[in-house]
Design a protein around this motif. Structure first.
Motif, mmCIF file in Angstrom:
data_model
loop_
_atom_site.group_PDB
_atom_site.id
_atom_site.type_symbol
_atom_site.label_atom_id
_atom_site.label_comp_id
_atom_site.label_asym_id
_atom_site.label_seq_id
_atom_site.Cartn_x
_atom_site.Cartn_y
_atom_site.Cartn_z
ATOM 1 N N VAL A 119 -1.308 0.754 -10.424
ATOM 2 C CA VAL A 119 -2.171 -0.107 -9.721
ATOM 3 C C VAL A 119 -2.033 -1.693 -10.483
ATOM 4 O O VAL A 119 -1.750 -2.748 -9.759
ATOM 5 N N ALA A 120 -2.440 -1.530 -11.782
ATOM 6 C CA ALA A 120 -2.537 -2.771 -12.613
ATOM 7 C C ALA A 120 -1.127 -3.563 -12.541
ATOM 8 O O ALA A 120 -1.154 -4.532 -12.384
ATOM 9 N N LYS A 121 -0.186 -2.704 -12.693
ATOM 10 C CA LYS A 121 1.269 -3.302 -12.793
ATOM 11 C C LYS A 121 1.583 -3.771 -11.549
ATOM 12 O O LYS A 121 2.238 -4.851 -11.419
ATOM 13 N N LEU A 122 1.433 -2.865 -10.377
ATOM 14 C CA LEU A 122 1.727 -3.500 -9.097
ATOM 15 C C LEU A 122 1.143 -4.767 -8.798
ATOM 16 O O LEU A 122 1.493 -5.756 -8.095
ATOM 17 N N ARG A 123 -0.282 -4.873 -9.017
ATOM 18 C CA ARG A 123 -1.075 -5.998 -8.801
ATOM 19 C C ARG A 123 -0.464 -7.293 -9.573
ATOM 20 O O ARG A 123 -0.268 -8.265 -9.069
ATOM 21 N N ALA A 124 -0.085 -7.054 -10.858
ATOM 22 C CA ALA A 124 0.571 -8.142 -11.362
ATOM 23 C C ALA A 124 2.002 -8.513 -10.853
ATOM 24 O O ALA A 124 1.938 -9.779 -10.776
ATOM 25 N N ALA A 125 2.703 -7.630 -10.652
ATOM 26 C CA ALA A 125 4.098 -7.829 -10.204
ATOM 27 C C ALA A 125 4.157 -8.393 -8.751
ATOM 28 O O ALA A 125 4.908 -9.449 -8.342
ATOM 29 N N SER A 126 3.042 -8.079 -7.961
ATOM 30 C CA SER A 126 3.173 -8.735 -6.599
ATOM 31 C C SER A 126 2.126 -10.118 -6.202
ATOM 32 O O SER A 126 2.455 -10.664 -5.406
ATOM 33 N N GLY A 127 1.368 -10.086 -7.275
ATOM 34 C CA GLY A 127 0.329 -11.223 -6.831
ATOM 35 C C GLY A 127 -0.736 -11.100 -5.870
ATOM 36 O O GLY A 127 -1.261 -12.028 -5.258
ATOM 37 N N MET A 128 -0.515 -10.027 -5.223
ATOM 38 C CA MET A 128 -1.522 -9.515 -4.365
ATOM 39 C C MET A 128 -2.882 -8.766 -4.802
ATOM 40 O O MET A 128 -2.730 -8.258 -5.940
ATOM 41 N N GLY A 129 -3.903 -8.974 -3.965
ATOM 42 C CA GLY A 129 -5.027 -8.470 -4.445
ATOM 43 C C GLY A 129 -5.125 -6.772 -4.099
ATOM 44 O O GLY A 129 -4.602 -6.291 -3.087
ATOM 45 N N ILE A 130 -5.576 -5.903 -5.229
ATOM 46 C CA ILE A 130 -5.413 -4.582 -5.011
ATOM 47 C C ILE A 130 -7.141 -4.116 -5.628
ATOM 48 O O ILE A 130 -7.165 -4.533 -6.975
ATOM 49 N N GLY B 127 -4.668 4.113 -12.260
ATOM 50 C CA GLY B 127 -5.218 2.921 -12.727
ATOM 51 C C GLY B 127 -4.071 1.782 -13.284
ATOM 52 O O GLY B 127 -3.936 0.727 -12.929
ATOM 53 N N THR B 128 -3.144 2.681 -14.001
ATOM 54 C CA THR B 128 -1.969 1.827 -14.614
ATOM 55 C C THR B 128 -1.166 1.243 -13.577
ATOM 56 O O THR B 128 -0.581 0.137 -13.781
ATOM 57 N N SER C 34 -8.179 20.770 -14.679
ATOM 58 C CA SER C 34 -9.190 20.629 -16.026
ATOM 59 C C SER C 34 -9.328 19.137 -16.069
ATOM 60 O O SER C 34 -8.811 18.226 -15.414
ATOM 61 N N ASP C 35 -10.436 18.847 -16.854
ATOM 62 C CA ASP C 35 -10.940 17.294 -17.355
ATOM 63 C C ASP C 35 -9.617 16.561 -17.625
ATOM 64 O O ASP C 35 -9.260 15.591 -17.193
ATOM 65 N N ALA C 36 -8.831 17.279 -18.529
ATOM 66 C CA ALA C 36 -7.650 16.604 -19.139
ATOM 67 C C ALA C 36 -6.660 16.100 -18.288
ATOM 68 O O ALA C 36 -6.305 14.869 -18.052
ATOM 69 N N THR C 37 -6.448 17.133 -17.282
ATOM 70 C CA THR C 37 -5.174 16.785 -16.222
ATOM 71 C C THR C 37 -5.633 15.904 -15.364
ATOM 72 O O THR C 37 -5.073 14.937 -14.791
ATOM 73 N N LEU C 38 -7.261 15.936 -14.802
ATOM 74 C CA LEU C 38 -7.555 15.146 -13.826
ATOM 75 C C LEU C 38 -7.715 13.554 -14.348
ATOM 76 O O LEU C 38 -7.329 12.612 -13.650
ATOM 77 N N ASP C 39 -8.293 13.518 -15.701
ATOM 78 C CA ASP C 39 -8.149 12.220 -16.327
ATOM 79 C C ASP C 39 -7.068 11.633 -16.474
ATOM 80 O O ASP C 39 -6.824 10.338 -16.310
ATOM 81 N N ALA C 40 -5.898 12.351 -16.713
ATOM 82 C CA ALA C 40 -4.568 11.931 -16.888
ATOM 83 C C ALA C 40 -4.117 11.059 -15.728
ATOM 84 O O ALA C 40 -3.473 10.113 -15.415
ATOM 85 N N MET C 41 -4.278 11.974 -14.672
ATOM 86 C CA MET C 41 -3.790 11.504 -13.192
ATOM 87 C C MET C 41 -4.536 10.308 -12.822
ATOM 88 O O MET C 41 -3.926 9.215 -12.300
ATOM 89 N N THR C 42 -5.904 10.147 -12.978
ATOM 90 C CA THR C 42 -6.700 9.079 -12.590
ATOM 91 C C THR C 42 -6.140 7.627 -13.475
ATOM 92 O O THR C 42 -6.240 6.525 -13.084
ATOM 93 N N ALA C 43 -5.709 8.193 -14.837
ATOM 94 C CA ALA C 43 -5.343 6.820 -15.659
ATOM 95 C C ALA C 43 -3.953 6.406 -15.224
ATOM 96 O O ALA C 43 -3.748 5.287 -15.300
ATOM 97 N N GLU C 44 -3.274 7.409 -14.695
ATOM 98 C CA GLU C 44 -2.014 6.845 -14.195
ATOM 99 C C GLU C 44 -1.945 6.022 -13.120
ATOM 100 O O GLU C 44 -1.105 4.997 -12.856
ATOM 101 N N ALA D 56 0.878 -1.272 -0.065
ATOM 102 C CA ALA D 56 0.026 -0.060 0.075
ATOM 103 C C ALA D 56 0.890 1.185 -0.155
ATOM 104 O O ALA D 56 0.632 2.230 -0.593
ATOM 105 N N THR D 57 2.041 1.228 0.682
ATOM 106 C CA THR D 57 2.941 2.387 0.705
ATOM 107 C C THR D 57 3.249 2.840 -0.543
ATOM 108 O O THR D 57 3.320 4.100 -1.017
ATOM 109 N N TYR D 58 3.486 1.730 -1.659
ATOM 110 C CA TYR D 58 3.968 2.157 -2.831
ATOM 111 C C TYR D 58 2.807 2.752 -3.765
ATOM 112 O O TYR D 58 3.314 3.875 -4.105
ATOM 113 N N ILE D 59 1.855 2.463 -3.404
ATOM 114 C CA ILE D 59 0.534 3.274 -4.164
ATOM 115 C C ILE D 59 0.257 4.463 -3.458
ATOM 116 O O ILE D 59 0.303 5.544 -4.289
#
Ligand SMILES: [Zn+2]
Length: 420
Positions: free
Chosen positions: A314-325, A311-312, A299-309, A250-253
């Motif tokens: 978290v997905a990478k960390l989930r795959a690398a750790s094998g733990m549930g996020i 998400g990406t 702006s919508d664009a900057t906030l969307d970019a932040m939320t997309a990053e 969690a601290t990584y996130i």
């Protein structure tokens, strides 16, 4: 507007002492021992405040109407009363340990604009109105920014009426009890342009030693709940390589939330403010961690970019750790850019009057956010002491409050058009 009128109006100033006296007189209603105000929405004290402000409006010849959610509109006629009014306003309800300036300043600065126009015999093409919006603070009744929200169609009158306080009293009954359940249908009232003056409630202006904040936008917010699932086991016998430590992951996130906000500056914000660790025991490897994520940007664009990053990552960390996020969005408030015309008028007025200015985005909500849904809108910020608000020690300098009201005066005149 011809040149003669322009030069006549350029020298026009509000009366800072009169504005200050009004702020202190209104601040006396619900005054707290530490110099603040407790005037909760739709309380007896709120009624006294409303009565006082309405009586001041009557004294300067304004008509006063109240709509069904208790918003008060104090109107000074223009030359063409078929035109939509140029409106300013804010709120006079406070937090339980609130200050004298939050909201109250915006309403009384508007009243001071009208007093000044009357004093100098200035007539405008459009009517001018000062609005007192009901229950902006959301302290006694939720949702916040209730009056402006109903007015602008963000939610229904019925939804607002049904809100109850901790004693089970609802908005509709309390409006009737204090005599502010008006007849006028909410929103049945076009607005030509909306300006709101407010203390900054943050430290940016004071730190920069600047008098006027031009507010280009209010930050949008994306809120998440995040749950990381690991495996509880003994802190001693379990070797480091065979652990599933939910808190460590969690601290990584949490670090990434802050890093993302910094990558999307200057208005990016990233906060983890709530954390629960299970079982929260000194010698147990944490099996589950729940935490909040609050991301903001302009702006919508900057906030969307932040939320997309996020998400990406978290997905990478989930795959690398094998733990549930699990990352779940729990609310979203879109960024609110103010109208370029209003922003320009505010900046032009401040420049005309010789005040220092800078752009300051608002991280807090204001009635102007909802007003911006139905009209061109803009906000003027003035410094407050140490950036402190929602606190009895909230303070502001008379000369800064006067400066903001002068900017309000000239921005409103530009939109309402001086005819005499
Ligand atoms: Zn406020």
């Amino acid at each position: 507007m011809d040149n003669k009128n322009m030069s006549a109006s350029a020298s026009l100033r509000i009366d800072g002492d009169r504005l200050w006296r009004s702020l202190m007189e209104l601040g006396a209603i619900g005054a707290t021992p530490k110099g603040g105000v407790c005037r909760l929405a739709l309380s007896d004290l709120d009624k006294q405040g409303r009565d006082l402000v309405s009586s001041w409006a009557g004294e300067v010849g304004m008509s006063v109407t109240v709509d069904q959610i208790g918003n008060i509109f104090m109107r000074r006629p223009g030359r063409d009363n078929a035109l939509p009014p140029v409106v300013t306003g804010s709120h006079i309800d406070t937090q339980p340990t609130g200050g004298k300036f939050d909201g109250n300043y915006g309403v009384l600065a508007g009243l001071e604009v009208v007093r000044t126009l009357n004093q100098h015999g200035i007539e405008t093409e459009t009517p001018i109105e000062v609005a007192v919006w009901t229950n902006e603070e959301g302290s006694r009744f939720v949702p916040v920014m209730m009056g402006s929200g109903v007015f602008c169609g963000a939610f229904t009158l019925e939804h607002a009426y049904a809100a109850t306080d901790t004693d089970g009293k609802n908005v509709k009954d309390e409006l009737e009890r204090i005599g502010y359940a008006g007849q006028q249908r909410c929103g049945d009232h076009p607005i030509g342009a909306y300006y709101e003056a407010h203390i900054e409630q943050g430290p940016v202006l004071e730190h920069a030693d600047v008098v006027i904040g031009v507010v280009p936008a209010v930050l949008g917010q994306a809120w998440y709940d995040c749950t990381v699932s690991g495996f509880e086991s003994h802190a001693g016998p379990t070797p480091m390589e065979s652990r599933k430590d939910a808190l460590q992951l969690a601290t990584y996130i949490m670090q990434e939330v802050v890093a993302i906000a910094k990558r999307h500056g200057p208005y990016g914000r990233g906060t983890v403010g709530f954390v629960q660790v299970m079982p929260n025991s000194r010698n147990v490897i944490p099996g589950e961690v729940k935490f909040s994520v609050d991301m903001r940007n302009v702006s919508d664009a900057t906030l969307d970019a932040m939320t997309a990053e996020l998400g990406t990552y978290v997905a990478k960390l989930r795959a690398a750790s094998g733990m549930g996020i699990v990352l779940q969005q729990v609310s979203y408030f879109p960024p609110c850019p103010f109208h370029p015309t209003c922003v320009t008028e505010i900046r032009a007025a401040a420049t005309l009057l010789g005040y220092t200015t800078m752009d300051v985005v608002s991280g807090a909500g204001h009635d102007a956010i909802y007003a911006a849904r139905v009209a061109p809108a803009g906000m003027i910020f003035v410094p407050c002491k140490d950036g402190v608000s929602h606190n009895e020690i909230e303070d502001a300098k008379p000369e800064h409050l006067a400066a903001g009201a002068n900017v309000l005066l000239h921005a409103m005149l530009a939109s309402a058009v001086v005819v005499k």
